[in-house]
Scaffold this active site. Structure first.
Site, short mmCIF file in Angstrom:
data_model
loop_
_atom_site.label_atom_id
_atom_site.label_comp_id
_atom_site.label_asym_id
_atom_site.label_seq_id
_atom_site.Cartn_x
_atom_site.Cartn_y
_atom_site.Cartn_z
N ALA A 78 0.83 -1.20 0.00
CA ALA A 78 0.00 0.00 0.00
C ALA A 78 0.86 1.25 0.00
O ALA A 78 1.88 1.32 0.69
CB ALA A 78 -0.91 0.02 1.22
N VAL A 79 0.43 2.23 -0.78
CA VAL A 79 1.06 3.55 -0.83
C VAL A 79 -0.01 4.58 -0.51
O VAL A 79 -1.14 4.48 -1.00
CB VAL A 79 1.68 3.81 -2.22
CG1 VAL A 79 2.18 5.25 -2.34
CG2 VAL A 79 2.81 2.82 -2.50
N GLU A 111 -2.67 -12.37 -3.43
CA GLU A 111 -4.00 -12.22 -4.01
C GLU A 111 -4.21 -10.74 -4.28
O GLU A 111 -3.76 -9.89 -3.54
CB GLU A 111 -5.10 -12.69 -3.04
CG GLU A 111 -5.17 -14.18 -2.83
CD GLU A 111 -4.34 -14.66 -1.65
OE1 GLU A 111 -4.16 -15.88 -1.51
OE2 GLU A 111 -3.83 -13.82 -0.88
N ASN A 116 -8.50 -4.59 -9.83
CA ASN A 116 -7.40 -3.66 -9.56
C ASN A 116 -6.35 -3.77 -10.67
O ASN A 116 -5.27 -4.34 -10.50
CB ASN A 116 -6.78 -3.95 -8.19
CG ASN A 116 -5.85 -2.86 -7.75
OD1 ASN A 116 -5.40 -2.04 -8.54
ND2 ASN A 116 -5.55 -2.84 -6.45
N TYR A 123 2.31 -6.00 -10.80
CA TYR A 123 2.77 -7.35 -10.47
C TYR A 123 3.25 -8.08 -11.72
O TYR A 123 4.26 -8.78 -11.68
CB TYR A 123 1.66 -8.14 -9.78
CG TYR A 123 1.24 -7.55 -8.45
CD1 TYR A 123 2.19 -7.13 -7.51
CD2 TYR A 123 -0.09 -7.41 -8.12
CE1 TYR A 123 1.81 -6.58 -6.29
CE2 TYR A 123 -0.49 -6.87 -6.90
CZ TYR A 123 0.47 -6.45 -5.99
OH TYR A 123 0.09 -5.92 -4.80
#
Length: 183
Positions: A78-79, A111, A116, A123
């Protein structure tokens, strides 16, 4: 052009309030205080934080993985929303994979929400492949999760791949005036 230093380091109990603030900003309170304490206390969990002394926000991003046998199971990446689209997520992902390699882990998995697309693209750029789908995985809305995998982290050629990723991450950060201090 001025370069703003970024530092990636292991988080500690001293960072708990910043972790909870970032979790709230990114996920609306996904994990609890107790959950993060467990992660910080676990010898099988690596919780990395992304910091910059040039930001008014103390913690810009977090990444976490669990070491399970020979696998790194990435649980959080997370950012802070104010810092999206500047290459910080790629820096954290690189750091998680490098840390997993340094731990001697052979594979990585995670996952991701099927919707998204930005995360899936990131990824995939790092070599993750879709291995399956978990139907109705996310409790908040019943959305499916894609299961992504990467193998061969201990293959002799993978160090060259890591070096290439470091260069790509650094070049991307430079475009946003950031400089990564962790390698």
């Amino acid at each position: 052009m001025i370069s703003l230093d970024l530092e990636i380091k292991l988080l500690t109990l001293e960072n708990l309030s910043a972790i909870l603030e970032l979790d709230q900003a990114c996920f609306g309170g996904l994990w609890t205080l107790e959950g993060y304490k467990r992660e910080l206390d676990s010898p099988n969990s690596d919780l990395l934080g992304l910091f910059s002394r040039f930001s008014t926000i103390s913690l810009l991003g977090i990444g976490c993985f669990w070491s399970i046998l020979e696998e790194a199971h990435i649980t959080i990446l997370a950012v802070h929303p104010q810092y999206h689209r500047q290459g910080l997520g790629a820096a954290l992902l690189y750091s998680l994979i490098k840390t997993a390699c340094d731990r001697g882990l052979e594979r990585a998995t995670l996952e991701v929400r099927a919707s998204n697309l930005a995360a899936i693209s990131l990824y995939q750029k790092f070599g993750f492949k879709t291995a399956g789908r978990r139907r109705r995985y996310y409790q908040d809305n019943g959305e499916d999760a894609l299961i992504l995998w990467m193998s061969d982290l201990q293959h002799p050629q993978f160090q060259k791949t890591l070096d290439n990723w470091y260069t790509l991450v650094s070049d991307r950060l430079d475009k946003s005036s950031w400089h990564l201090l962790f390698k």
